[in-house]
Design a protein around this motif. Structure first.
Motif, PDB file in Angstrom:
ATOM      1  N   ARG A 237       0.854  -1.181   0.000  1.00  0.00           N
ATOM      2  CA  ARG A 237       0.000   0.000   0.000  1.00  0.00           C
ATOM      3  C   ARG A 237       0.893   1.235   0.000  1.00  0.00           C
ATOM      4  O   ARG A 237       2.030   1.192   0.475  1.00  0.00           O
ATOM      5  N   LEU A 238       0.381   2.339  -0.513  1.00  0.00           N
ATOM      6  CA  LEU A 238       1.099   3.601  -0.528  1.00  0.00           C
ATOM      7  C   LEU A 238       0.361   4.629   0.314  1.00  0.00           C
ATOM      8  O   LEU A 238      -0.873   4.604   0.412  1.00  0.00           O
ATOM      9  N   HIS A 239       1.125   5.536   0.912  1.00  0.00           N
ATOM     10  CA  HIS A 239       0.512   6.627   1.677  1.00  0.00           C
ATOM     11  C   HIS A 239       1.318   7.896   1.449  1.00  0.00           C
ATOM     12  O   HIS A 239       2.547   7.890   1.480  1.00  0.00           O
ATOM     13  N   SER A 240       0.624   8.974   1.205  1.00  0.00           N
ATOM     14  CA  SER A 240       1.257  10.274   1.024  1.00  0.00           C
ATOM     15  C   SER A 240       0.269  11.359   1.408  1.00  0.00           C
ATOM     16  O   SER A 240      -0.957  11.149   1.352  1.00  0.00           O
ATOM     17  N   VAL A 271       6.532   9.771   0.083  1.00  0.00           N
ATOM     18  CA  VAL A 271       5.629   8.650  -0.169  1.00  0.00           C
ATOM     19  C   VAL A 271       6.105   7.477   0.684  1.00  0.00           C
ATOM     20  O   VAL A 271       7.293   7.135   0.669  1.00  0.00           O
ATOM     21  N   ASP A 272       5.194   6.883   1.411  1.00  0.00           N
ATOM     22  CA  ASP A 272       5.505   5.718   2.221  1.00  0.00           C
ATOM     23  C   ASP A 272       4.939   4.471   1.566  1.00  0.00           C
ATOM     24  O   ASP A 272       3.804   4.469   1.060  1.00  0.00           O
ATOM     25  N   LYS A 273       5.725   3.430   1.588  1.00  0.00           N
ATOM     26  CA  LYS A 273       5.313   2.141   1.025  1.00  0.00           C
ATOM     27  C   LYS A 273       5.368   1.105   2.129  1.00  0.00           C
ATOM     28  O   LYS A 273       6.431   0.859   2.717  1.00  0.00           O
ATOM     29  N   LEU A 274       4.229   0.520   2.440  1.00  0.00           N
ATOM     30  CA  LEU A 274       4.159  -0.553   3.427  1.00  0.00           C
ATOM     31  C   LEU A 274       3.914  -1.865   2.694  1.00  0.00           C
ATOM     32  O   LEU A 274       2.945  -1.985   1.935  1.00  0.00           O
ATOM     33  N   VAL A 275       4.799  -2.826   2.911  1.00  0.00           N
ATOM     34  CA  VAL A 275       4.758  -4.085   2.185  1.00  0.00           C
ATOM     35  C   VAL A 275       4.481  -5.228   3.156  1.00  0.00           C
ATOM     36  O   VAL A 275       5.012  -5.265   4.273  1.00  0.00           O
ATOM     37  N   ALA A 301      -3.991  -3.033   7.849  1.00  0.00           N
ATOM     38  CA  ALA A 301      -4.628  -2.002   7.025  1.00  0.00           C
ATOM     39  C   ALA A 301      -4.416  -0.604   7.582  1.00  0.00           C
ATOM     40  O   ALA A 301      -4.345   0.372   6.820  1.00  0.00           O
ATOM     41  N   THR A 302      -4.321  -0.471   8.886  1.00  0.00           N
ATOM     42  CA  THR A 302      -4.198   0.863   9.482  1.00  0.00           C
ATOM     43  C   THR A 302      -2.760   1.186   9.887  1.00  0.00           C
ATOM     44  O   THR A 302      -2.503   2.245  10.456  1.00  0.00           O
ATOM     45  N   VAL A 303      -1.846   0.275   9.606  1.00  0.00           N
ATOM     46  CA  VAL A 303      -0.452   0.500   9.997  1.00  0.00           C
ATOM     47  C   VAL A 303       0.160   1.580   9.109  1.00  0.00           C
ATOM     48  O   VAL A 303       0.048   1.535   7.879  1.00  0.00           O
ATOM     49  N   THR A 304       0.818   2.532   9.733  1.00  0.00           N
ATOM     50  CA  THR A 304       1.522   3.579   9.006  1.00  0.00           C
ATOM     51  C   THR A 304       3.031   3.365   9.125  1.00  0.00           C
ATOM     52  O   THR A 304       3.501   2.602   9.978  1.00  0.00           O
ATOM     53  N   TYR A 305       3.776   4.065   8.298  1.00  0.00           N
ATOM     54  CA  TYR A 305       5.233   3.978   8.370  1.00  0.00           C
ATOM     55  C   TYR A 305       5.722   4.390   9.755  1.00  0.00           C
ATOM     56  O   TYR A 305       6.524   3.681  10.385  1.00  0.00           O
TER      57      TYR A 305
END
Length: 784
Positions: A237-240, A271-275, A301-305
């Motif tokens: 997933r990506l987060h920004s 941009v954070d990428k959680l794998v 699903a709710t885990v952030t970098y």
């Protein structure tokens, strides 16, 4: 002493960080090894995730995720290994590409300044940054950060940060998952060439994609090995803070998304990428896909970098509370010591009893990702004092593969169990028969670890169940592998190779014979103890193994009649029959350009001389120091150290330990500092192949058992601390029988304290104490 190898002082930093300032393409593979991060489940080398067209090894590995390989011999004889397993290069879950104005970032071609690469060992985080100048003169600061979560080990995290310095516009980024990875050593391991792996130019890849596509608010891909039947799921997933509007890109073994980041001068955009990665052996790929979907879209699903980093850093904080060692007055050596401890623990910390400590961790492909016979000597020893539960799991790993060890014994026309020299699956993986079949001391290493575990952890539940079962089958193997001399009427082992490994098909290797004797004696003592203290479990063990009444009687006689070669006049134990008569090589005059010897001497030539690769006889005086006088230790140390070329990474730590005991503190320090910085300073010129993780555990031991003077073979834990002249003081901690013991040593005194837990009985400089929170202090003793 003979240590002709010289350091390459390339990396900088401080005792908690490893730093590369500026980029040397010729050193890329070394840096990739040094900047590896792992969490026992998975590991990645410190490669450039944005792609690099120069020489490099993009390595992404999963502990015990293997493929089967054919082993070819010109002639195959009974007992030869014809099929093995190797950990293979897997998914590149860090895959990234960057473009500005259509120009792609590639540090082999692009213009850049301010390059740094840094490993923060305190938090277990790797970072890299530089400023990229495009062909049109645009300057973009680029930073990457990554870690493999030590708490949630299926999770890997990456942060990409860009900041334009002299322009506004757009940065195009591609983030994805790529199974088009190259298993470089699949072309062969060539010991005569630098780099180890043969480079055929052919892309070697064992993966077949079974499914891929969007998954919730993320994307995933799954692939299967060709022969071993393992499937690997990878999703991200990506987060920004900025809207990404990702566009899907798919190829045969690849999935990614493209997006554009609008950027302004001096303003960072991230941009954070959680794998999430997961794998298993299965015929039902759908179940793994569903398990991966659950992890990516629900469990994490709710885990952030930042949240994952906080969890990961907290894990390391607790580890360092026990694992860390402080040295005052020697920052370079302290950096190497912490690096060794860090690499050891990130490779294995006992999360999964189906895994083990790999010889090179997940830092490269040489050694094929194998678990070696010396895991019980090095990794288990450390874990007993840092995390006893993890130490037990290392032994349970062997027990889980006992049936395979018993099958291997049958293949070798023996009884009982023959544990592998090198393995991933529990079955012997190496085809180098002169090591695999002759180094029968691999069985004795398992028996020694069981003895050691009982001595320190006092886990009778394990000893009386899994432990005794392994011991009985090991004794059966040793009894069937050994033989009686028709001339002298004594017992021993013929046609073997000791841990030295520079002498093949020898008779009565001293280490092997003594360890065999100890194994017989310990097993017999456990049987007697169980008969008295746990009669039900005693009967269960006899029934389960089918132990015959005559077998213990035979083992007792074999132990009593074991041949132990020794020159009674000098007190020197002969490494094997005929060793004293081998042609001598004066290592003080040995040409430095002949090192490493594997690259410069014909293989067969090595076995014709009295050169020792690594400790053999001397191991006995470390493992069972109570059995040998100071005079015997000194005589053997001085005799064998002068003949040891230290071609093995395992050699320095053991010599440091004995040198410290004999108060040869300058020698001990030289060996210790060499071991601590072996990979950082590329002493062996092979750090590019991966790190020596097993010997890194030996560095910890050379501190605790060397300068700390700890010994484990007496009635209680004992300490005889010493202080190298270069140091002002040091401090370490360890776990022992529920207590945390702290040792503090300076130029005047040695202090021991049980900082938590119950009081424990120990010896300090030979005097017995009950150690509690009040602690004890004694004057530092400089004599033996």
């Amino acid at each position: 002493m003979h240590l002709p190898k010289t350091p390459i002082k390339y990396f900088k930093g401080d005792p908690w960080t490893i730093t590369e300032e500026g980029f040397d393409p010729a050193y890329q593979r070394v840096s990739e090894s040094v900047f590896s991060v792992a969490n026992e489940f998975m590991g990645v080398r410190g490669y450039f995730e944005e792609g690099y067209s120069g020489d490099h090894l993009l390595g992404s590995y999963f502990n015990h995720l293997y493929e089967m390989m054919d082993i070819r011999h010109d002639q195959v004889f009974k007992g030869f290994i014809t099929q093995g397993a190797a950990v293979i290069n897997a998914v590149d879950w860090l895959y990234t590409r960057l473009w500005v104005d259509g120009e792609q970032l590639d540090l082999a071609k692009s213009k850049f300044t301010g390059f740094t690469r840094r490993l923060d060992m305190r938090r277990g985080v790797f970072s890299r940054e530089f400023t990229w100048e495009t062909a049109s003169g645009k300057q973009l600061q680029v930073a990457f950060e990554r870690f493999t979560d030590m708490q949630s080990t299926r999770v890997g995290c990456q942060r990409i940060t860009v900041k334009p310095l002299n322009f506004s516009g757009e940065v195009k980024i591609r983030c994805g998952l790529d199974f088009n990875t190259h298993y470089e050593i699949g072309a062969g391991w060539d010991q005569t060439e630098k780099g180890g792996a043969q480079r055929s130019g052919q892309i070697i890849n064992f993966w077949t994609c079974t499914r891929k596509g969007p998954l919730g608010d993320g994307w995933a891909i799954q692939a299967r090995t060709a022969r071993s039947g393992l499937e690997l799921f990878s999703g991200f997933r990506l987060h920004s803070k900025q809207a990404l509007n990702p566009a899907l890109v798919q190829e045969e073994k690849f999935i990614s998304v493209d997006f554009v980041l609008p950027v302004q001068p001096g303003v960072a955009a991230a941009v954070d990428k959680l794998v999430v990665n997961d794998w298993c052996k299965t015929e039902d790929g759908e179940s793994l896909w569903n398990r991966g979907r659950e992890a990516l879209t629900r469990q994490f699903a709710t885990v952030t970098y930042d949240g994952a980093l906080a969890e990961h850093s907290s894990f390391w904080k607790k580890v360092w509370d026990i694992l860390d060692i402080e040295i005052e007055g020697d920052p370079d050596v302290l950096q190497g010591l912490r690096f060794s401890c860090y690499q050891t623990y990130q490779t294995y910390h006992g999360e999964n009893a189906d895994l083990n400590a790999l010889g090179k961790g997940m830092t490269g492909e040489v050694y094929f990702g194998w678990v070696w016979w010396d895991s019980e000597i090095y990794s288990h020893r450390l874990m007993m004092f840092i995390d006893p539960a993890a130490a037990k799991k290392l032994l349970l790993y062997r027990h889980r593969h006992l049936a395979q060890a018993m099958e291997r014994a049958k293949q070798l026309d023996c009884e009982g169990a023959r544990f592998p020299f090198a393995t991933i699956t529990g079955t012997e993986a190496s085809g180098t028969w002169q090591h695999v079949d002759l180094e029968i001391h691999a069985d004795m290493a398992v028996a020694y670890a069981i003895w050691h575990h009982n001595k320190i952890c006092q886990d009778k539940e394990f000893l009386y169940r899994e432990g005794i079962e392994m011991l009985l089958q090991i004794c059966r193997f040793l009894a069937s592998a050994g033989g009686w001399s028709p001339v002298r009427g004594d017992f021993g082992f013929y046609g073997v190779m000791g841990p030295d490994e520079f002498h093949m098909m020898v008779n009565h290797n001293c280490y092997t014979n003594v360890m065999g004797k100890k194994t017989f004696e310990f097993t017999l003592s456990v049987l007697e103890e169980m008969r008295r203290e746990a009669s039900d479990l005693y009967m269960q063990a006899i029934a389960k193994t089918g132990l015959k009444p005559t077998e213990p009687e035979q083992w007792k006689k074999m132990a009593e009649k074991m041949r132990i070669p020794k020159n009674e006049r000098t007190g020197v134990y002969e490494q094997h029959d005929g060793y004293f008569d081998l042609p001598h090589v004066d290592l003080q005059r040995f040409p430095p350009d002949q090192i490493p010897i594997y690259q410069h001497w014909a293989y067969i030539k090595i076995f014709r001389h009295n050169i020792v690769k690594q400790p053999d006889v001397l191991n006995l005086m470390y493992f069972y120091g109570q059995d040998y006088s100071v005079e015997e230790k000194r005589a053997n140390y001085e005799f064998y150290e002068a003949r040891t070329i230290h071609e093995s990474s395992l050699s320095p730590s053991m010599h440091a330990i004995l040198a410290a005991e004999l108060r040869k503190l300058d020698e001990a320090y030289t060996f210790f500092s060499y071991g601590a910085r072996m990979d950082l300073d590329n002493y062996n010129r092979n750090t590019d192949q991966g790190l020596h993780v097993t010997s890194a555990a030996g560095v910890w031991a050379s501190m605790i058992f060397g300068f700390g003077g700890m010994r484990t073979d007496g009635d209680v834990l004992s300490f005889q601390p010493s202080l190298p002249p270069a140091w002002k003081s040091y401090r370490f901690r360890l776990c022992y029988q529920g207590a945390v013991i702290e040792a503090r040593v300076d130029g005047e005194q040695a202090t021991l304290q049980a900082v938590s837990g119950p009081a424990v009985t120990i010896r300090l400089y030979g005097k017995k104490y009950s150690l509690d929170v009040k602690g004890i202090t004694a004057k530092l003793q400089t004599a033996v």
